[in-house]
Design an enzyme around this catalytic site. Sequence first.
Site, PDB file in Angstrom:
ATOM      1  N   TYR A 458       0.676  -1.180   0.048  1.00 36.02           N
ATOM      2  CA  TYR A 458       0.010   0.227  -0.098  1.00 36.02           C
ATOM      3  C   TYR A 458       0.954   1.126  -0.028  1.00 36.02           C
ATOM      4  O   TYR A 458       1.205   1.937  -1.015  1.00 36.02           O
ATOM      5  CB  TYR A 458      -0.998   0.214   1.170  1.00 36.02           C
ATOM      6  CG  TYR A 458      -1.946   1.132   1.098  1.00 36.02           C
ATOM      7  CD1 TYR A 458      -2.778   1.049   0.080  1.00 36.02           C
ATOM      8  CD2 TYR A 458      -1.835   2.131   2.035  1.00 36.02           C
ATOM      9  CE1 TYR A 458      -3.818   2.269   0.116  1.00 36.02           C
ATOM     10  CE2 TYR A 458      -2.554   3.339   1.942  1.00 36.02           C
ATOM     11  CZ  TYR A 458      -3.850   3.218   0.961  1.00 36.02           C
ATOM     12  OH  TYR A 458      -4.553   4.365   0.912  1.00 36.02           O
ATOM     13  N   SER A 538      -6.622   0.623  -4.172  1.00 36.96           N
ATOM     14  CA  SER A 538      -6.820   2.203  -3.818  1.00 36.96           C
ATOM     15  C   SER A 538      -5.348   2.821  -4.081  1.00 36.96           C
ATOM     16  O   SER A 538      -4.848   2.678  -5.036  1.00 36.96           O
ATOM     17  CB  SER A 538      -7.395   2.451  -2.561  1.00 36.96           C
ATOM     18  OG  SER A 538      -7.842   3.614  -2.393  1.00 36.96           O
ATOM     19  N   ASP A 621     -18.175   3.082  -7.107  1.00 39.19           N
ATOM     20  CA  ASP A 621     -16.959   3.611  -6.449  1.00 39.19           C
ATOM     21  C   ASP A 621     -16.852   5.231  -6.592  1.00 39.19           C
ATOM     22  O   ASP A 621     -16.745   5.572  -7.511  1.00 39.19           O
ATOM     23  CB  ASP A 621     -15.728   3.086  -6.907  1.00 39.19           C
ATOM     24  CG  ASP A 621     -14.647   3.251  -5.920  1.00 39.19           C
ATOM     25  OD1 ASP A 621     -14.640   4.292  -5.067  1.00 39.19           O
ATOM     26  OD2 ASP A 621     -13.640   2.831  -5.950  1.00 39.19           O
ATOM     27  N   HIS A 656     -16.081   1.079  -3.280  1.00 36.99           N
ATOM     28  CA  HIS A 656     -14.482   1.052  -3.172  1.00 36.99           C
ATOM     29  C   HIS A 656     -14.000  -0.202  -2.202  1.00 36.99           C
ATOM     30  O   HIS A 656     -12.989  -0.364  -2.119  1.00 36.99           O
ATOM     31  CB  HIS A 656     -14.061   2.493  -2.253  1.00 36.99           C
ATOM     32  CG  HIS A 656     -12.411   2.790  -2.490  1.00 36.99           C
ATOM     33  ND1 HIS A 656     -12.007   2.926  -3.590  1.00 36.99           N
ATOM     34  CD2 HIS A 656     -11.768   2.737  -1.554  1.00 36.99           C
ATOM     35  CE1 HIS A 656     -10.990   2.938  -3.437  1.00 36.99           C
ATOM     36  NE2 HIS A 656     -10.531   3.141  -2.018  1.00 36.99           N
TER      37      HIS A 656
END
Length: 685
Positions: A458, A538, A621, A656
């Site tokens: 991430y 994301s 989303d 999302h």
Amino acid sequence: MPDMHYPETARIDVIEERFGRTVTDPYRWLEGDAGSDPRILAWIEAQNAVSAAYLEALPGRDVFRERMAALLDYERYTAPVKRGGRYFFTLNRGRANQPSLFVREGSEGLDRLLIDPNAWSDDSADALGEWSASDDGRLLAFGVQVGGTDWRTIRVLDVDSGRELEDRVEWARFTQIAWAPDGSGFFYSRYPRPEPEAMNAPAADHAICFHRLGTPQEEDRLIFATPDRPALLNIAGRADAGRYLHISSTPGTNESALAVVDLEAEDWTPRTVVAGMEAEWLVLGNVGTRLVLLTTEGAERRRVVSLDMAEAEPTPVEIVPEAAGQAVVNDAAILGGRLLVGYLVDVKTEVRRFRMDGRPDGVVTLPGIGTAGGLRGHPAENEAFFVFTSYDRPTTVYRYEVAANRAEPWAEPVVPIDLGAIVVEQRFYSSKDGTKVPLFLVRRRDVTGAAPTLLYGYGGFGISLIPVYNPLQIAWVEQGGVLAVANIRGGGEYGRAWHRAGRREMRQNAFDDFIAAAEFLKAEGITPPDGLAIQGESGGGLLVGAVTNQRPDLFNAALPGVGVMDMLRYDQFTGGVLWMPEFGSPAEEAHFANLLGYSPYHAIRPGRDYPAILVTTADADDRVVPAHSFKYVAALQAVDLGRRPRLARIETRAGHGGGMPLDKAIALHADMWAFAARWTGLAVG
């Protein structure tokens, strides 16, 4: 394999001169609304038709689906919230698409179902969002999430009767729900009602309101707003049994201003306590007029301080100083007259106890190496709760007796797999600039040589990737693959310095860390030369897209999910404006050049052999709008990147990720893992 035949994607002439650079954006038309633009809807259907035909033919897909469904067939509890002698918690008994909300009447009482969101829609895509019980446990306010969107409708339930009241609060978003102490109503955050054509427009004018029960929303009282800074996010919370409503205002960073409302006063006038946004200020509770807070003011890895609201100008008084070494505070609570503080030490949890004056008071013995968190309980009561989990330990809820410093399981799951056959280890590797980066490895005990590997990352917004049990990932490990999780810079694993070393103009450090993890896995013989898949969602989708462009030779499969792919226009949609402190503004020349250099949509390198790419997103989303992925996929398919596939999987009635029904989550991950297995050589069966 034969060449892929992708759907035709129309190109339009969008050419802009920005800071002396020519930028083309031929797929900008895909930023429109599929619900009102038949061209976009047709494009989605065509992309899904191609990807569905490919994915359905993958040999391991059905195996992954069946095993994921089996691995998820166990009871999953959240830590209970105690109000008025009642215990509120969510529970999924195994295969339900959505967890339900239950109440237990007293410590030895029976569990009673309060809310079952599985009955809200035919496809179970509507979910229970935020919820909060009143101090006396008689009322429950809860958010309804429809089809994966970030918007919420808040409703209210009478707990005694199970009857839903007539109150309806619309257009709540990025909100908590905080009850007034007397149960007369609750505080929440909302945006103005958007026009239908502006649903994807930049979010502005976030405000905190109070809804009094039995009154229409039009009469809700405005408590706090920042009209001079419309892009700020304003969140209101109230600690257990707290006297104060605390209001955090932030431009999208972890740092925030702090305002406080004394709920014992008649006028409920917000009082600015910290005007600047240079540090975090997280309220744990109050002792009389003294607020107790976590802060990064004067402490990169957080400390505990107090602010006395009886003073005209409260100044921080240190209670627990910043810890020595690299330990960073990750969680804290006032429980039973003690301060319990959870620290991350090399991404593993330690929970330390302190007296309210800061004197050390021992540690909480945890059941193993992993993650403890979610400390919950009344600040004056002996009974508290927390959860413990790790990559090989399913989430267990513990009841904790503060005075005796003793924890025992309150809800301990029995999982349908022998976890003794799973091995977890932590390694450290060197990044490009010599920085040591932690890496967790999860594999079957009998897998001792190089094996196809799924590398996850991430690296953004100060979010730490902590060890958590995930049956969807275990399904990959069960088939003989390795799961690798890299704690790259940009996260919060070592505090603010670690975060800042991977944001804005330093973001390349996060990419370098991830690339170095891949190189380490191969150099150490953990991963074979042609056996590496990468995944992120994301901000992690951005990560995967960026490193795929920079080192396409290093990866065999790439799985970017709901990613931020157009770094020059991310701030034009919904909450994207809140990310500018993280990424920098595309309207500023210095940031523009940096963003253009790594933007996945703009930095594709024609003529090089790319890994197989499966881009995943969802039509509803409204956090990272699907246009990011649409444009990125169109650009990938338009140029010569080799013969491996570049596909889009676009989910319907999903957002999302939060609130996605279990059957859709299983189907999504089965497709991703089967795709990764095909291109890394993982034998599934």
